[in-house]
Design a protein around this motif. Sequence first.
Motif, short mmCIF file in Angstrom:
data_model
loop_
_atom_site.label_atom_id
_atom_site.label_comp_id
_atom_site.label_asym_id
_atom_site.label_seq_id
_atom_site.Cartn_x
_atom_site.Cartn_y
_atom_site.Cartn_z
N ASN A 173 35.78 56.13 25.78
CA ASN A 173 35.94 56.80 27.08
C ASN A 173 37.23 56.42 27.78
OD1 ASN A 173 33.49 58.29 26.96
ND2 ASN A 173 32.40 56.40 27.45
N ILE A 174 38.29 56.27 27.00
CA ILE A 174 39.62 55.99 27.55
C ILE A 174 40.40 57.30 27.50
CG2 ILE A 174 41.76 54.69 27.26
CD1 ILE A 174 39.99 52.50 25.89
N LEU A 175 40.66 57.85 28.68
CA LEU A 175 41.37 59.12 28.77
C LEU A 175 42.86 58.90 28.55
CD1 LEU A 175 39.56 60.72 31.82
CD2 LEU A 175 39.12 61.08 29.39
N CYS A 176 43.46 59.86 27.88
CA CYS A 176 44.90 59.79 27.63
C CYS A 176 45.46 61.20 27.63
CB CYS A 176 45.19 59.08 26.31
SG CYS A 176 44.43 59.87 24.89
N SER A 177 46.75 61.29 27.62
CA SER A 177 47.43 62.58 27.54
C SER A 177 48.53 62.45 26.50
CB SER A 177 48.02 62.95 28.90
OG SER A 177 48.99 62.00 29.29
N PHE A 178 49.06 63.58 26.08
CA PHE A 178 50.21 63.50 25.19
C PHE A 178 51.16 64.64 25.46
CE2 PHE A 178 46.80 65.45 22.71
CZ PHE A 178 47.39 66.58 22.17
N SER A 179 52.42 64.42 25.11
CA SER A 179 53.47 65.40 25.32
C SER A 179 54.47 65.29 24.18
CB SER A 179 54.15 65.16 26.66
OG SER A 179 54.73 63.87 26.70
N SER A 214 43.24 55.14 35.73
CA SER A 214 42.07 54.30 35.45
C SER A 214 41.91 54.03 33.95
CB SER A 214 40.80 54.95 36.01
OG SER A 214 40.58 56.19 35.37
N GLY A 215 42.52 54.88 33.12
CA GLY A 215 42.47 54.67 31.68
C GLY A 215 43.12 53.37 31.25
N VAL A 216 44.12 52.92 32.01
CA VAL A 216 44.80 51.67 31.69
C VAL A 216 43.83 50.50 31.86
CG1 VAL A 216 46.70 50.12 32.30
CG2 VAL A 216 47.07 52.59 32.27
N GLY A 217 43.11 50.49 32.98
CA GLY A 217 42.12 49.43 33.21
C GLY A 217 41.03 49.45 32.16
N GLU A 218 40.56 50.65 31.82
CA GLU A 218 39.53 50.79 30.78
C GLU A 218 40.05 50.28 29.44
OE1 GLU A 218 36.14 51.96 30.88
OE2 GLU A 218 36.64 51.33 32.92
N LYS A 246 48.44 46.68 37.57
CA LYS A 246 47.08 47.19 37.69
C LYS A 246 46.71 47.68 39.08
CE LYS A 246 44.59 42.78 37.86
NZ LYS A 246 43.64 41.97 37.12
N THR A 247 47.43 47.29 40.10
CA THR A 247 47.14 47.79 41.44
C THR A 247 48.13 48.85 41.91
OG1 THR A 247 48.43 46.00 42.42
CG2 THR A 247 46.06 45.62 42.14
N LYS A 248 49.12 49.19 41.08
CA LYS A 248 50.11 50.21 41.46
C LYS A 248 49.51 51.60 41.36
CE LYS A 248 54.22 47.61 40.55
NZ LYS A 248 55.56 47.62 40.13
N PRO A 249 50.05 52.56 42.12
CA PRO A 249 49.53 53.93 42.05
C PRO A 249 49.83 54.58 40.71
CG PRO A 249 51.46 53.82 43.46
CD PRO A 249 51.13 52.41 43.08
N ASN A 250 49.00 55.54 40.34
CA ASN A 250 49.15 56.26 39.09
C ASN A 250 50.28 57.27 39.20
OD1 ASN A 250 48.60 57.27 36.56
ND2 ASN A 250 47.09 58.70 37.32
N THR A 251 51.07 57.42 38.14
CA THR A 251 52.10 58.46 38.09
C THR A 251 51.92 59.23 36.80
OG1 THR A 251 53.66 56.94 37.08
CG2 THR A 251 53.78 57.17 39.46
N ILE A 252 51.51 60.48 36.92
CA ILE A 252 51.28 61.34 35.75
C ILE A 252 52.23 62.52 35.84
CG2 ILE A 252 49.63 62.78 34.51
CD1 ILE A 252 47.41 61.06 35.64
N LYS A 253 52.93 62.80 34.77
CA LYS A 253 53.86 63.92 34.74
C LYS A 253 53.09 65.22 34.55
CE LYS A 253 57.26 60.92 32.72
NZ LYS A 253 57.90 60.51 31.49
N LYS A 254 53.56 66.29 35.16
CA LYS A 254 52.86 67.57 35.11
C LYS A 254 52.86 68.21 33.74
CE LYS A 254 53.44 68.73 39.94
NZ LYS A 254 54.03 69.64 40.90
#
Length: 181
Positions: free
Chosen positions: A114-120, A144-148, A168-176
Amino acid sequence: KLIYDEMKFINKVSKEYSKAFIRKDKRNSTHNLNINSVEYKKYLENLGYEWGNKSANKKIPEFIMKANDEVAKTFLRSYFDAECYVNPKCRQIEICSASSTLIYQLSLLLQRFNILCSFSEKEKMATNGKRIKRKYYVLCVCGSGVGEFFKKIGLNYKYKTDNYESIKTKPNTIKKENQYI
């Protein structure tokens, strides 16, 4: 070739196995344990491993993909130890490969936990010094996938776990442009 930080393990294996030797990697102060054995090569081939594939054709052997969770976890930890980058500026773990199949297989193994990831896809230069740009595939574990990932899989390298502790406490940055799976 197996790469580990723990010298106790490397020394133990190299003493017990006559065809093993240790080499220090000057770039990152790790040690490489090399095993040269026809028997070991045949053993891996019998499990379905294919030797000699170029980077774009690499894939995870079927026996790993079908293995139990403990084996899958050990494989993921070892693979990420060797290949991942824990970005110290944002909450993200990256792996880059010329093989789209390998990246997809890694995502399937991560989904088992249950570790979510993306790819590009990205145009990048290989690290072989030829300076030729080619298509590479990037797998990202974000948010949250990083913590998991660190809770369920973890890493052995201290500098990578230190990077995680700092982000681990920094905000998430996900590219569109990423494709979520």
